[in-house]
Design a protein around this motif. Structure first.
Motif, PDB file in Angstrom:
ATOM      1  N   ALA A   5       0.785  -1.252  -0.073  1.00  0.00           N
ATOM      2  CA  ALA A   5      -0.018  -0.096   0.049  1.00  0.00           C
ATOM      3  C   ALA A   5       0.837   1.196  -0.027  1.00  0.00           C
ATOM      4  CB  ALA A   5      -0.775   0.010   1.372  1.00  0.00           C
ATOM      5  N   LEU A   6       2.327   1.109   0.374  1.00  0.00           N
ATOM      6  CA  LEU A   6       3.237   2.153   0.391  1.00  0.00           C
ATOM      7  C   LEU A   6       3.461   2.669  -1.067  1.00  0.00           C
ATOM      8  CD1 LEU A   6       5.318   1.365   3.163  1.00  0.00           C
ATOM      9  CD2 LEU A   6       3.389   2.627   3.213  1.00  0.00           C
ATOM     10  N   ASN A   7       3.318   3.761  -1.333  1.00  0.00           N
ATOM     11  CA  ASN A   7       3.833   4.272  -2.840  1.00  0.00           C
ATOM     12  C   ASN A   7       5.308   4.003  -2.972  1.00  0.00           C
ATOM     13  OD1 ASN A   7       5.352   6.657  -2.044  1.00  0.00           O
ATOM     14  ND2 ASN A   7       3.676   7.702  -1.852  1.00  0.00           N
ATOM     15  N   GLU A   8       5.960   3.931  -3.990  1.00  0.00           N
ATOM     16  CA  GLU A   8       7.260   3.800  -4.834  1.00  0.00           C
ATOM     17  C   GLU A   8       8.161   4.404  -3.900  1.00  0.00           C
ATOM     18  OE1 GLU A   8       9.057   1.402  -7.559  1.00  0.00           O
ATOM     19  OE2 GLU A   8       7.001   1.464  -7.159  1.00  0.00           O
ATOM     20  N   GLY A   9       8.070   5.915  -4.003  1.00  0.00           N
ATOM     21  CA  GLY A   9       8.902   6.709  -3.220  1.00  0.00           C
ATOM     22  C   GLY A   9       9.121   6.178  -1.745  1.00  0.00           C
ATOM     23  N   ILE A  10       8.207   5.940  -0.978  1.00  0.00           N
ATOM     24  CA  ILE A  10       8.080   5.661   0.387  1.00  0.00           C
ATOM     25  C   ILE A  10       8.896   4.534   0.687  1.00  0.00           C
ATOM     26  CG2 ILE A  10       6.850   4.989   2.314  1.00  0.00           C
ATOM     27  CD1 ILE A  10       4.671   7.124   1.541  1.00  0.00           C
ATOM     28  N   ARG A  11       8.602   3.313  -0.237  1.00  0.00           N
ATOM     29  CA  ARG A  11       9.294   1.893  -0.127  1.00  0.00           C
ATOM     30  C   ARG A  11      10.789   2.233  -0.485  1.00  0.00           C
ATOM     31  NH1 ARG A  11       5.569  -1.998  -3.482  1.00  0.00           N
ATOM     32  NH2 ARG A  11       4.800  -0.163  -4.278  1.00  0.00           N
ATOM     33  N   SER A  12      11.141   3.108  -1.532  1.00  0.00           N
ATOM     34  CA  SER A  12      12.502   3.497  -1.530  1.00  0.00           C
ATOM     35  C   SER A  12      13.337   4.063  -0.479  1.00  0.00           C
ATOM     36  CB  SER A  12      12.560   4.207  -2.915  1.00  0.00           C
ATOM     37  OG  SER A  12      12.051   3.836  -4.030  1.00  0.00           O
ATOM     38  N   ARG A  13      12.574   5.093   0.016  1.00  0.00           N
ATOM     39  CA  ARG A  13      13.270   5.656   1.292  1.00  0.00           C
ATOM     40  C   ARG A  13      13.462   4.812   2.178  1.00  0.00           C
ATOM     41  NH1 ARG A  13      12.363  11.292   1.674  1.00  0.00           N
ATOM     42  NH2 ARG A  13      13.455  11.033   3.592  1.00  0.00           N
ATOM     43  N   LEU A  14      12.391   3.879   2.504  1.00  0.00           N
ATOM     44  CA  LEU A  14      12.353   3.039   3.528  1.00  0.00           C
ATOM     45  C   LEU A  14      13.678   1.907   3.378  1.00  0.00           C
ATOM     46  CD1 LEU A  14      11.143   2.049   6.384  1.00  0.00           C
ATOM     47  CD2 LEU A  14       9.651   0.615   4.841  1.00  0.00           C
ATOM     48  N   ALA A  15      13.786   1.451   2.110  1.00  0.00           N
ATOM     49  CA  ALA A  15      14.837   0.428   1.633  1.00  0.00           C
ATOM     50  C   ALA A  15      16.168   1.307   2.089  1.00  0.00           C
ATOM     51  CB  ALA A  15      14.764   0.218   0.237  1.00  0.00           C
ATOM     52  N   GLU A  16      16.519   2.421   1.777  1.00  0.00           N
ATOM     53  CA  GLU A  16      17.813   3.059   1.939  1.00  0.00           C
ATOM     54  C   GLU A  16      18.010   2.795   3.440  1.00  0.00           C
ATOM     55  OE1 GLU A  16      17.289   6.995   0.887  1.00  0.00           O
ATOM     56  OE2 GLU A  16      17.059   6.822  -1.159  1.00  0.00           O
ATOM     57  N   LYS A  17      17.221   2.957   4.378  1.00  0.00           N
ATOM     58  CA  LYS A  17      17.350   2.839   5.812  1.00  0.00           C
ATOM     59  C   LYS A  17      17.534   1.380   6.188  1.00  0.00           C
ATOM     60  CE  LYS A  17      14.537   6.778   6.630  1.00  0.00           C
ATOM     61  NZ  LYS A  17      15.441   7.611   6.192  1.00  0.00           N
ATOM     62  N   LEU A  18      17.412   0.592   5.245  1.00  0.00           N
ATOM     63  CA  LEU A  18      17.836  -1.108   5.411  1.00  0.00           C
ATOM     64  C   LEU A  18      18.905  -1.521   5.077  1.00  0.00           C
ATOM     65  CD1 LEU A  18      14.243  -2.488   5.098  1.00  0.00           C
ATOM     66  CD2 LEU A  18      15.396  -2.297   7.287  1.00  0.00           C
ATOM     67  N   PRO A  33      24.004  -0.828 -10.447  1.00  0.00           N
ATOM     68  CA  PRO A  33      24.283   0.497  -9.853  1.00  0.00           C
ATOM     69  C   PRO A  33      23.113   1.339  -9.294  1.00  0.00           C
ATOM     70  CG  PRO A  33      24.817   0.224 -12.181  1.00  0.00           C
ATOM     71  CD  PRO A  33      24.237  -1.004 -11.918  1.00  0.00           C
ATOM     72  N   THR A  34      21.866   0.618  -9.530  1.00  0.00           N
ATOM     73  CA  THR A  34      20.463   1.121  -8.858  1.00  0.00           C
ATOM     74  C   THR A  34      19.821   0.419  -7.923  1.00  0.00           C
ATOM     75  OG1 THR A  34      19.148   0.645 -10.750  1.00  0.00           O
ATOM     76  CG2 THR A  34      20.085   2.775 -10.663  1.00  0.00           C
ATOM     77  N   GLY A  35      20.852  -1.012  -7.470  1.00  0.00           N
ATOM     78  CA  GLY A  35      20.222  -2.017  -6.898  1.00  0.00           C
ATOM     79  C   GLY A  35      20.096  -1.836  -5.422  1.00  0.00           C
ATOM     80  N   SER A  36      19.067  -2.371  -4.843  1.00  0.00           N
ATOM     81  CA  SER A  36      18.943  -2.045  -3.369  1.00  0.00           C
ATOM     82  C   SER A  36      18.573  -3.572  -2.695  1.00  0.00           C
ATOM     83  CB  SER A  36      18.151  -0.793  -3.000  1.00  0.00           C
ATOM     84  OG  SER A  36      17.612  -1.042  -1.786  1.00  0.00           O
ATOM     85  N   PRO A  37      19.255  -4.107  -1.876  1.00  0.00           N
ATOM     86  CA  PRO A  37      18.803  -5.209  -1.456  1.00  0.00           C
ATOM     87  C   PRO A  37      17.851  -5.054  -0.426  1.00  0.00           C
ATOM     88  CG  PRO A  37      21.429  -5.097  -1.194  1.00  0.00           C
ATOM     89  CD  PRO A  37      20.563  -3.723  -1.604  1.00  0.00           C
ATOM     90  N   GLY A  38      17.777  -3.859   0.423  1.00  0.00           N
ATOM     91  CA  GLY A  38      16.716  -3.643   1.445  1.00  0.00           C
ATOM     92  C   GLY A  38      15.256  -3.335   0.421  1.00  0.00           C
ATOM     93  N   ARG A  39      15.390  -3.025  -0.958  1.00  0.00           N
ATOM     94  CA  ARG A  39      14.338  -2.776  -1.633  1.00  0.00           C
ATOM     95  C   ARG A  39      13.639  -4.291  -1.953  1.00  0.00           C
ATOM     96  NH1 ARG A  39      11.453   0.822  -4.891  1.00  0.00           N
ATOM     97  NH2 ARG A  39       9.514  -0.175  -5.367  1.00  0.00           N
ATOM     98  N   TYR A  40      14.680  -4.909  -2.665  1.00  0.00           N
ATOM     99  CA  TYR A  40      14.381  -6.222  -2.936  1.00  0.00           C
ATOM    100  C   TYR A  40      13.647  -7.013  -1.952  1.00  0.00           C
ATOM    101  CZ  TYR A  40      14.853 -10.869  -4.998  1.00  0.00           C
ATOM    102  OH  TYR A  40      14.647 -12.286  -5.657  1.00  0.00           O
ATOM    103  N   PHE A  41      14.392  -6.922  -0.627  1.00  0.00           N
ATOM    104  CA  PHE A  41      13.691  -7.604   0.413  1.00  0.00           C
ATOM    105  C   PHE A  41      12.284  -7.279   0.687  1.00  0.00           C
ATOM    106  CE2 PHE A  41      13.147  -8.748   5.271  1.00  0.00           C
ATOM    107  CZ  PHE A  41      13.157 -10.093   5.137  1.00  0.00           C
ATOM    108  N   LEU A  42      12.052  -5.981   0.966  1.00  0.00           N
ATOM    109  CA  LEU A  42      10.789  -5.310   1.035  1.00  0.00           C
ATOM    110  C   LEU A  42       9.656  -5.951  -0.093  1.00  0.00           C
ATOM    111  CD1 LEU A  42      11.371  -1.759   2.156  1.00  0.00           C
ATOM    112  CD2 LEU A  42      10.712  -3.701   3.817  1.00  0.00           C
ATOM    113  N   GLU A  79      15.747   4.623  12.866  1.00  0.00           N
ATOM    114  CA  GLU A  79      15.565   5.506  11.964  1.00  0.00           C
ATOM    115  C   GLU A  79      14.343   5.207  10.947  1.00  0.00           C
ATOM    116  OE1 GLU A  79      18.055   7.956   8.332  1.00  0.00           O
ATOM    117  OE2 GLU A  79      19.101   6.315   9.405  1.00  0.00           O
ATOM    118  N   ALA A  80      14.359   3.763  10.868  1.00  0.00           N
ATOM    119  CA  ALA A  80      13.235   3.192   9.904  1.00  0.00           C
ATOM    120  C   ALA A  80      12.083   3.358  10.654  1.00  0.00           C
ATOM    121  CB  ALA A  80      13.690   1.757   9.727  1.00  0.00           C
TER     122      ALA A  80
END
Length: 804
Positions: free
Chosen positions: A10-23, A60-69, A93-94
């Motif tokens: 339910a979270l939009n794309e931007g929010i999930r990306s910001r949350l992934a950065e913190k993971l 270059p744009t990959g994010s393990p946190g984003r993939y896990f979410l 922080e998350a």
């Protein structure tokens, strides 16, 4: 308060990306989160998934946190569970970011509604949202922002032609935003009489709020669940607010108020305020008693503290596991007088039934084989507890209590062998253990002198769930009324006023009979007859509560959907630079509208048009009304501008008889254009293949094999759909749709006396037409049964089919 029960998705794309950065860290990041979420087995990731997650750092744009979410989102992990796990790994922080985000989630509580307004009138679009303080609003007409459209209410007054079109509202707060649904504003020109007729039939208009179901007084034991219901009809759609002792209930913003595990603090006087943009009404005030030591059965309610408990409708028990309807209208008979009303009758009843959540299959002009196949597909969509409704409009007859529906290819002196036997359909419906069987037969019931000894049906079960609504009495004719360019059968003219009433089916039909009896032009000529053994207060408006077998429900929904798939809209690019759009809409399950319009053309082309031609040979196509500028000119009942909410001119072609399509639908788009300063017209052509749309996938033209007695005993009612379908069932690709069918054999019924089929009669029998304006009457469904040939049937598909 935020809704922590929502999925991560339910979270939009931007929010999930910001949350992934913190993971994406090694101390309190995604690896630690993966170890914690494994407490719930459904969220456990495999070694391959963990490896793939780690390898995201190579991109270059990959994010393990984003993939896990994303993996957690696929498993429907809730925001609340994610928050608990983030707290366990101490990622402060998350936690702070997720908490602030969810608490500030924007939710649209009131969507803007489409409106039809006279030119110079006033259109008001309203969008309301909940969330953090300082929410902003931005209105758009198409892609253009509306000036001064920064408020929840957008007022267009006086409305001009340039202001009609699609509108949406962007609701925002900081970086967070969401868009409302699209609402279409269209002009209604009163000078256009034909548009006026259609507007009255199909277009929404502002109306008052009418409560159709009042809340009922309750007597509930402490610890039980309290459920109060209030339903209303209104345009724009109504909103609800429940009150206890004149104080608003915080969570009471739906038509149903449900309070789990009640206490004595929940007792008192309840009422509901129902309102929309223009009107407001209050429901009856009812008393709810909470007894700490009560053992009152839930089928009783207390009107007031001093009254004795009286029985009320047990809403928890009266429901359908699904609702399925087959509507057939035969007009263009080969050897008999054609009819006019069935098309409009089927169209209007289809729209009304869909509003009550029926899965509707609507078919026009079926021959004998197609009627048998269509009924068979309908029967195989039924199951235990499903409400089944069959409506037929066309020629028909009745001999010795047996009713027969006449197909369009019936010979001049037809018998039962050339027709479809209603009582046989009923018996086969009973085999499916349906919750309610409703037959609405809009046809004549004159005796057929060409028919000999009537067939003998098998013995009907005592199910107490059968309702027959006959448009006319035994040995009488049914009529249709021709008014302007539309025709309706007498029966549907009155039925459509009552069919959505929340009443027992027989009560609703009784009222229809009374209405018909008060109309001058029908009195003494046509009277509705009701036969029923329905013992429960079942209504067509009853809610759907799927059975415990999710596999069965999913199978029925998927099979329904497959046979109501429309081709996707597509753009054709021609060599000259012209771009043509093709669009598709369903008017009936076997009637499709194709529209063409020019999207773009080079400046040096002065004029161009795109016509459709060279259609597949199996279809019914009247070239005289093809490629027309309006839907009405193309012979369609769909309201004008319902397909394309823009001002670009379009051409419409109506394809009938899709059930006879044996190959993929193929046609040619012929583009004719003329360059500036040149008199000669140039032509380009493109062939288009769109597969087998809508009901054509059922192959209703195919002959079925004879039924066998032994086959029936090998299949029990408890057999699941997946056991019947085989491994090919889930495949919805067009190339394999045929393999989704399977063979199902029925047994031949034993012969018994025709007296066994008689049903107990329920006898009850306001005016619709102008009393001082006589309307032309025509016999609409007369004409004539024998042994219906047994067949082996296939389960093919049919889901929510939208007419526009």
């Amino acid at each position: 308060m935020g809704d922590w029960n929502l999925s991560i998705g339910a979270l939009n794309e931007g929010i999930r990306s910001r949350l992934a950065e913190k993971l994406d860290n090694g101390t309190c990041g995604w690896r630690q989160l993966a170890n914690v979420v494994m407490d719930q087995p459904q969220f456990r990731c495999s070694e391959n998934e963990m490896t793939t997650c780690s390898l995201q750092v190579l991109s270059p744009t990959g994010s393990p946190g984003r993939y896990f979410l994303e993996r957690l989102s696929e498993r429907s992990c809730t925001l609340g569970f994610l928050l608990q796990c983030l707290k366990k790994i101490e990622n402060r922080e998350a936690v702070q970011y997720l908490t602030a985000t969810v608490m500030e989630q924007i939710r649209i509580t009131l969507q803007p509604q489409s409106q039809h307004v006279a030119e110079g009138g006033r259109a008001v679009l309203v969008c309301k949202a909940s969330g953090p303080a300082g929410i902003g609003y931005q209105w758009f007409r198409g892609k253009e922002e509306v000036l001064d459209g920064s408020v929840p209410e957008l007022v267009l007054c006086p409305l001009t032609p340039g202001q009609q079109g699609p509108y949406t509202c962007r609701v925002n707060h900081g970086e967070n935003f969401t868009f409302s649904d699209w609402a279409h504003v269209r002009l209604v020109r009163s000078a256009d009489s034909s548009a006026g007729v259609r507007s009255s039939l199909f277009s929404p208009s502002v109306s008052g709020v009418c409560i159709i179901r009042q809340p009922q007084a309750q007597a509930v034991a402490e610890g039980d669940t309290l459920c109060l219901e209030c339903y209303a009809e209104a345009n724009p759609p109504p909103q609800y607010q429940w009150y206890l002792n004149k104080q608003p209930v915080p969570m009471g913003k739906d038509s149903t108020l449900k309070i789990l595990c009640v206490t004595t603090a929940d007792r008192g006087q309840y009422s509901c305020k129902v309102f929309n943009l223009y009107h407001e009404v209050w429901s009856n005030q009812v008393h709810v008693k909470i007894d700490p030591g009560s053992s009152i059965h839930p089928s009783f309610a207390e009107v007031n503290a001093a009254a004795m408990p009286i029985p009320t409708r047990q809403m928890s028990k009266l429901y359908a596991t699904d609702k399925v309807a087959l509507l057939m209208g035969n007009m263009n008979y080969v050897h008999h007088r054609p009819l006019r009303a069935p098309m409009a009758d089927v169209h209007e009843l289809t729209n009304l039934l869909r509003q009550m959540d029926f899965k509707v299959v609507s078919l026009l002009d079926l021959n004998w084989q197609e009627m048998h196949s269509a009924v068979t597909e309908f029967l195989l969509l039924l199951d235990r507890g499903v409400y089944g409704l069959l409506y037929f409009a066309g020629h028909g007859y009745e001999n010795y209590g047996n009713s027969f529906m006449v197909p369009i290819d019936a010979p001049a002196s037809y018998t039962s062998e050339n027709c479809l036997w209603v009582q046989d359909v009923l018996q086969r419906m009973q085999e499916r253990e349906t919750g309610l069987n409703v037959f609405l037969l809009d046809m004549c019931r004159k005796r057929n002198l060409n028919d000999g000894v009537p067939p003998q049906p098998g013995k009907l079960k005592v199910t107490a769930n059968i309702v027959f609504g006959y448009a006319t009495c035994v040995d009488a004719e049914a009529f249709e009324v021709n008014k302007d360019d539309l025709s309706n059968g007498i029966f549907i003219s009155f039925l459509k006023q009552r069919v959505m009433e929340d009443e027992k089916v027989t009560v609703m039909l009784d009222r229809v009979a009374e209405d018909m009896g008060q109309c001058e032009i029908t009195r003494g000529r046509q009277a509705l007859e009701l036969r029923s053994n329905l013992s429960e207060r079942r209504a067509l408006t009853d809610r759907i509560q799927p059975s415990g077998c999710q596999e069965t429900t999913s199978a029925r929904n998927l099979q329904w959907a497959i046979a109501h798939v429309l081709p996707e809209s597509r753009n054709l690019q021609f060599d000259c630079g012209v771009k043509v759009q093709l669009g598709f809409a369903a008017e009936f399950s076997n009637v499709m509208i194709i529209y063409t319009r020019i999207l773009d053309k080079p400046e040096d082309i002065e004029s161009c048009s795109a016509h459709l031609t060279d259609f597949t040979g199996d279809l019914e196509l009247d070239l005289k009304i093809s490629n027309q500028e309006t839907l009405a000119d193309a012979g369609s009942l769909l309201p004008m501008d319902i397909l394309i909410p823009t001002e670009l001119p379009s051409l419409y072609t109506r394809l009938k008889g899709l059930q006879r399509l044996k190959k993929e639908l193929t046609f040619t788009v012929c583009l004719q254009y003329q360059y500036m300063n040149l008199d000669e017209e140039v032509q380009e052509r493109q062939t288009v293949i769109v597969g087998k749309p809508l009901v054509s996938k059922l192959n209703l033209y195919e002959t079925r094999l004879p039924r066998s007695h032994s086959a029936s005993s090998s299949f029990s009612q408890s057999t699941s759909f997946s056991e019947c379908f085989g491994s090919s069932f889930p495949d919805t690709d067009n190339s394999s749709i045929g393999s989704a069918s399977t063979i199902w054999s029925y047994y031949s019924q034993p012969k018994v006396s025709s007296e066994n089929i008689n049903l107990p009669v329920e006898d009850d029998s306001e005016g619709l037409f102008d009393a001082d304006l006589p309307q032309p009457l025509r016999t609409s469904k007369s004409l004539p049964h024998g042994q219906v040939e047994d067949h082996t049937y296939r389960f093919s598909s049919m889901d929510n089919f939208h007419s526009c």
